[in-house]
Enzyme design. Sequence first.
Site, short mmCIF file in Angstrom:
data_model
loop_
_atom_site.label_atom_id
_atom_site.label_comp_id
_atom_site.label_asym_id
_atom_site.label_seq_id
_atom_site.Cartn_x
_atom_site.Cartn_y
_atom_site.Cartn_z
N ASP A 348 48.76 -25.33 86.05
CA ASP A 348 50.09 -25.84 86.35
C ASP A 348 50.00 -26.39 87.78
O ASP A 348 49.79 -25.64 88.52
CB ASP A 348 51.08 -24.52 85.93
N ARG A 350 52.81 -28.01 88.77
CA ARG A 350 54.22 -28.27 89.29
C ARG A 350 54.48 -27.64 90.54
O ARG A 350 55.29 -28.15 91.31
CB ARG A 350 55.07 -27.91 87.94
#
Length: 438
Positions: A348, A350
């Site tokens: 991930d 983000r």
Amino acid sequence: MGVLGAQERIYYSRQVTDTNIMSNNYSKHITLTSHPSGNQNPVDIEWGAKTATERGPVVATPAGSDLRNSIGSYSGSYSVYRALAIAAGKLDPLHKPDLTNTAPAIQFGPFEQWTDPAKIVSIDPWGHMVGQVFSDHIANGTDVRPTIAVTRARLSVPEMVSGINGVSLVPDGVVLMETGEVNVIKIAIEPVWYLPGIADRFGTDEHSLRRSLFEQTGGMFSELVTRPDLKVFLPPIGGITAYVFGEISAITDPARKLSCRVHDECNGSDVFGSDICTCRPYLVHGIEDAIETAQSGGAGLIVYNRKEGRALGEVTKFLVYNARKRQTGGDTAENYFERTECVAGVQDMRFQELMPDVLNWLGITRIDRFVSMSNMKYDAILEQGIEIGERIPIPEDLIPPDARVEMDAKKAAGYFTEGEVPTESDLTETHGRGLEEY
Ligand SMILES: [Zn+2]
């Protein structure tokens, strides 16, 4: 063009400059940001100062101005389209926006978070008020542009209108109209990074951050390494849209409830209804909760972050889909995160560290109903000193069958659930559709 020697580089620069003088309204010289002319006179800026006047405007006018106090350019990634418009002779490079009547449709703030240099590091808290608070700079000819705009909108969400998704809201003629349309305030925000603050959030030092940003953008922004005096950077990445349901004053009123979903872009599901994930059904559930909370005297907030595919982009995302569905044994919850890591190097990208900035900017100190199961988002918000009451998971019946793989994998990895956390062996049982089954 290959590798250029110093002489060729100068010749090439001259050629481009001469052509542009004829066809466009450029100045005579190209100023290389890696070799400042020595005439730099950046407008003073003091991040987190007590007033807008003391803080000073973010001046990110395109390269060549001695007044620039920021790295990058207004409009972030859209500056490339602006460049095309100029190159094509459609736009005057010296054009400055006429800001008449563009002021926010709704007034709010300033909040104390706006003047805390550590609370907001990725947004210009005065970005929507540029035309008002920096009007003297603009009147003096400095190109200062808003990085935030606040307007009103009416949404028509098919699930609300048709009652699918199990929605059973009652129109009130204020938030939800008889037609099923929804009245909202919408706020567009472009990122403005205060580099020392960003470095702090990520537990690194400013020098390492600057070098990494310089290298991973292919050397696009040489000032990251040549101008340590410039502390503000407008990165060429997607921004944020915030949708407010109900009265904006309710957001900061501790006596009134706030429902909030922080949603990261998933174009395939959000817009096109792709069934491999839960993004659109959960987003619509968040809108529904926002409307209900607003109707009962509180407010709702949807924060929509342009961080497509866990900020890896759609190409990486679709590659991962193929890798998941082609692996031996098919698409299983057991290998869900591993497949992403194989392609992207991380599970991930983000990193929710900057996400609470928009909440701080809106003056939020407590979220009563947090419509998200992400433990990373939850932890990042608490880390900023914002309280969270209830956590609202996606209702089981809104999860598309092919999205089961993602949901089970996330629950096993620590996402919030009121139900059972799947075990290792449960994860081997959860299968998605194969590539031949479409
Ligand atoms: Zn999705």
